[in-house]
Design a protein around this motif. Structure first.
Motif, mmCIF file in Angstrom:
data_model
loop_
_atom_site.group_PDB
_atom_site.id
_atom_site.type_symbol
_atom_site.label_atom_id
_atom_site.label_comp_id
_atom_site.label_asym_id
_atom_site.label_seq_id
_atom_site.Cartn_x
_atom_site.Cartn_y
_atom_site.Cartn_z
ATOM 1 N N GLY A 155 0.795 -1.225 0.000
ATOM 2 C CA GLY A 155 0.000 0.000 0.000
ATOM 3 C C GLY A 155 0.824 1.270 0.000
ATOM 4 O O GLY A 155 1.937 1.321 -0.527
ATOM 5 N N SER A 156 0.271 2.296 0.641
ATOM 6 C CA SER A 156 0.908 3.611 0.631
ATOM 7 C C SER A 156 2.103 3.680 1.575
ATOM 8 O O SER A 156 2.746 4.727 1.670
ATOM 9 C CB SER A 156 -0.120 4.684 0.997
ATOM 10 N N GLY A 157 2.399 2.595 2.259
ATOM 11 C CA GLY A 157 3.542 2.567 3.169
ATOM 12 C C GLY A 157 4.884 2.585 2.478
ATOM 13 O O GLY A 157 5.921 2.735 3.124
ATOM 14 N N ILE A 158 4.874 2.424 1.153
ATOM 15 C CA ILE A 158 6.139 2.441 0.415
ATOM 16 C C ILE A 158 6.028 3.345 -0.802
ATOM 17 O O ILE A 158 4.947 3.608 -1.304
ATOM 18 C CB ILE A 158 6.578 1.029 -0.039
ATOM 19 N N SER A 159 7.172 3.800 -1.267
ATOM 20 C CA SER A 159 7.260 4.564 -2.508
ATOM 21 C C SER A 159 7.964 3.666 -3.532
ATOM 22 O O SER A 159 9.073 3.190 -3.282
ATOM 23 C CB SER A 159 8.070 5.842 -2.269
ATOM 24 N N ALA A 160 7.281 3.412 -4.648
ATOM 25 C CA ALA A 160 7.841 2.521 -5.669
ATOM 26 C C ALA A 160 7.450 3.029 -7.047
ATOM 27 O O ALA A 160 6.431 3.702 -7.202
ATOM 28 C CB ALA A 160 7.336 1.098 -5.469
ATOM 29 N N SER A 161 8.268 2.701 -8.023
ATOM 30 C CA SER A 161 7.911 3.056 -9.399
ATOM 31 C C SER A 161 8.019 1.810 -10.271
ATOM 32 O O SER A 161 8.791 0.895 -9.980
ATOM 33 C CB SER A 161 8.810 4.175 -9.931
ATOM 34 N N THR A 162 7.242 1.806 -11.333
ATOM 35 C CA THR A 162 7.208 0.632 -12.202
ATOM 36 C C THR A 162 8.461 0.545 -13.074
ATOM 37 O O THR A 162 9.012 1.559 -13.497
ATOM 38 C CB THR A 162 5.940 0.631 -13.082
#
Length: 191
Positions: A155-162
């Motif tokens: 969820g929003s607990g992490i910052s990730a990009s594809t």
């Protein structure tokens, strides 16, 4: 069981240890495994096994954790920070930097004691585990790659990009892969 599986290994371990005495290699491995294991422990995971310069960890089994995906990603961020801190000391001693690559995947896996009649080990098996291993193999030095289910569950607990879809060995269809940038605030956790 619904789990998150994390694989992490030291990048370029063979050239890193070339010319080192066996005792030095064991010392380096133990130092790294201590750092990586503490990150798993801090997030309530279980180190399943050490495989040479690789660690396999499980979150969500044998103890159920509803937030196992977030915990696995947080452990990976702790690992990255812990190794970076150790590299500061290594640079002072004019030693080569250590780099790790991490892969995490979440989903259903078979969990239980497996092995021979003489020796059993608790572990997890299945496509979820296999994909985590493949993602770790794809990860560049310092990179944390996660599968689509881990991204959704964390969820929003992490910052990730594809990273887009990738064809991975043993999987008939391309898999959506994400790279973790940090926690939800964009900062990494530390050990």
């Amino acid at each position: 069981r619904d789990v998150s599986v994390l694989f992490v290994d030291i990048r370029g371990f063979t050239p890193l240890t070339e010319g080192m005495e066996p005792q030095e290699v064991i010392g380096l491995l133990n130092e790294c495994m201590d750092c990586l294991s503490k990150a798993v422990d801090a997030e309530g995971g279980v180190v399943d096994k050490f495989i040479g310069d690789e660690v396999m960890a499980v979150f969500g089994a044998p103890v159920t954790q509803k937030d196992h995906a977030r915990r696995a990603v947080a452990a990976a961020l702790r690992m990255r920070e812990g190794i970076a801190e150790r590299n500061v000391g290594r640079a002072i001693r004019s030693e080569a930097e250590i780099h790790i690559g991490v892969g995490i995947n979440s989903g259903i896996a078979v969990a239980g004691n497996m092995g021979s009649t003489d020796r059993m080990n608790y572990t997890v098996l299945g496509a979820t585990v296999n994909l985590a291993s493949r993602l770790a193999g794809e990860a560049a030095a310092g990179e944390i790659l996660i599968g689509e289910e881990t991204r959704r569950a964390a969820g929003s607990g992490i910052s990730a990009s594809t990273c887009g879809r990738r064809s991975l060995k043993g999987f008939s269809a391309a898999v959506e892969v994400f790279t973790v940038l940090g926690d939800g605030a964009g900062a990494s956790a530390s050990v």
